[in-house]
Design a protein around this motif. Structure first.
Motif, mmCIF file in Angstrom:
data_model
loop_
_atom_site.group_PDB
_atom_site.id
_atom_site.type_symbol
_atom_site.label_atom_id
_atom_site.label_comp_id
_atom_site.label_asym_id
_atom_site.label_seq_id
_atom_site.Cartn_x
_atom_site.Cartn_y
_atom_site.Cartn_z
ATOM 1 N N THR A 1 -46.790 -92.273 2.477
ATOM 2 C CA THR A 1 -45.607 -91.964 1.591
ATOM 3 C C THR A 1 -44.376 -92.781 2.152
ATOM 4 N N ASP A 2 -43.314 -92.960 1.508
ATOM 5 C CA ASP A 2 -41.968 -93.247 1.745
ATOM 6 C C ASP A 2 -41.266 -92.009 2.340
ATOM 7 N N THR B 1 -38.709 -90.670 1.198
ATOM 8 C CA THR B 1 -38.332 -89.853 -0.023
ATOM 9 C C THR B 1 -39.236 -89.153 -0.609
ATOM 10 N N THR B 2 -40.504 -89.271 -0.452
ATOM 11 C CA THR B 2 -41.816 -88.470 -0.859
ATOM 12 C C THR B 2 -42.342 -87.797 0.160
ATOM 13 N N THR C 1 -43.001 -102.294 -0.362
ATOM 14 C CA THR C 1 -43.209 -100.772 -0.148
ATOM 15 C C THR C 1 -42.261 -99.999 -1.353
ATOM 16 N N ALA C 2 -41.462 -100.804 -1.791
ATOM 17 C CA ALA C 2 -40.355 -100.192 -2.946
ATOM 18 C C ALA C 2 -41.472 -99.546 -3.961
ATOM 19 N N SER D 1 -42.337 -95.499 -3.607
ATOM 20 C CA SER D 1 -41.339 -94.513 -3.731
ATOM 21 C C SER D 1 -41.919 -93.656 -5.077
ATOM 22 N N GLY D 2 -42.146 -92.322 -4.491
ATOM 23 C CA GLY D 2 -42.422 -91.294 -5.844
ATOM 24 C C GLY D 2 -43.677 -91.139 -5.789
#
Length: 359
Positions: free
Chosen positions: A86-87, A89-90, A237-238, A241-242
């Motif tokens: 995950t990134d 933010t997740t 990689t964007a 996100s989520g």
């Protein structure tokens, strides 16, 4: 001294004998007759068949560049050993495959970078709506499947997929049969004619997908196909996100056998579809030669929900690009029993009412 050639009957497999009366090879078991030259040509065609040649160049994916994996974390499932990326933010608390807790095991590094990704087109709200529709009207479904809190746990996962391209040259030999029936008023006749049918040609395959995760069942992933590659973009990689991304644990080389099976089965179906005009036919032999075989590495979007019931695992999956939804459902035996006895009681009551009216 020349070798004596023995011919087998194409109809029943029995040993053929030369019949001087009809000047043909004749089967003493089913009485089929065959021209010697035709049998010779058929045996030569069988003898020229080669083994399949299916070789691949599998340098898919690329190395990560400096800084590309910054902020990406990896979670490890305590139960199935799956590794989820995950990134920053997740957060991930449960494994999307077995629903057991996961723990963060550090920053992500290593392995190959995907070549492409197909972004999600359907969000979590759409996935929940599809699941609710799938469960709608299922009166005998266990309560745990209908629980809204449980349905909220549906997860968006990018599944690793190896995509195979190849040119295929195939040579197939079939045995065709034509059956003719007629009558002269006194007798009914049946004539069976046998044919050697050969097909040669080329087929181009592009983007044949093979699931690169042992946690994602191949059959389940294939059941939500097709994915439309026209929406694929170069990986960044964007797009993570989520969402979660499964880390592949089946390499491109290890996926070749599955790719070969899919290509071979499709090739045989395509060639068989060209054999027309026969009452029946079956493949006798054939070979497939593969060239220009290459692989790509991509991430495909899938919504997943796992549920366990009485020791069995049930997985629901939705294609995150097209919305195609699949999933098996169990039956609550106690609810089914109540439903059955309720119906039985109703039928009995109706029968008693009918009996009363008759008297």
């Amino acid at each position: 001294m020349s070798e004596i050639i023995e011919y087998k009957c194409p109809a029943c497999g029995g040993k053929l004998e030369f019949d001087s009366g009809v000047q043909k090879m004749k089967c003493p078991f089913c009485e089929s007759e065959f021209d010697v030259e035709s049998l010779k040509d058929h045996d030569e065609a069988l003898g020229t068949q080669k083994e399949d040649e299916m070789n691949w160049e599998t340098s898919a994916g690329s190395e990560w560049k400096d800084g590309e994996t910054e902020g990406m974390h990896i979670y490890t499932c305590k139960s199935c050993g799956g590794e989820i990326i995950t990134d920053s933010t997740t957060a991930a608390s449960k494994c999307p495959y077995c629903d057991n807790p996961v723990v963060m095991s550090g920053s992500f590094s290593g392995d190959l970078k995907p070549d492409y990704v197909i972004p999600f087109k359907f969000d979590k709200k759409a996935a929940k709506a599809a699941l609710n529709k799938h469960l709608e009207g299922r009166k005998l479904l266990p309560k745990v499947f209908k629980d809204q809190n449980h349905i909220d746990e549906i997860k968006g996962v990018y599944v690793p997929v190896w995509l195979f391209d190849a040119d295929v040259q195939a040579d197939m030999l079939y045995k065709g049969e034509k059956i003719r029936h007629w009558s002269d008023g006194s007798f009914n006749y049946t004539e069976r004619s046998y044919y050697s049918v050969q097909r040669e040609g080329n087929v181009r395959f592009e983007l044949v997908p093979v699931d690169g995760s042992t946690k994602m069942q191949d059959e389940l992933m294939e059941s939500i196909e097709p994915f439309d590659f026209k929406d694929a973009v170069d990986f960044q990689t964007a797009y993570l996100s989520g969402y979660l991304a499964d880390k592949y644990d089946v390499s491109a080389d290890e996926s070749i056998e599955r790719a070969n099976d899919r290509i071979k089965n499709t090739t045989e179906q395509v060639f068989a579809s060209t054999v027309n005009g026969y009452t029946s036919f079956n493949k006798e032999t054939g070979n497939i030669s593969l060239s220009n075989g290459k692989a790509k590495y991509a991430l495909y979007p899938v919504w997943i929900l796992n549920t366990s019931w009485e020791g069995n695992k049930y997985t629901f999956a939705m294609n995150g690009q097209t919305g195609k939804f699949v999933g098996d459902l169990p039956v609550d035996k106690s609810a089914a029993a109540k439903w059955f006895f309720g119906i039985a009681a109703c039928v009995t009551a109706v029968c008693f009412g009918l009996s009363f009216l008759i008297f």
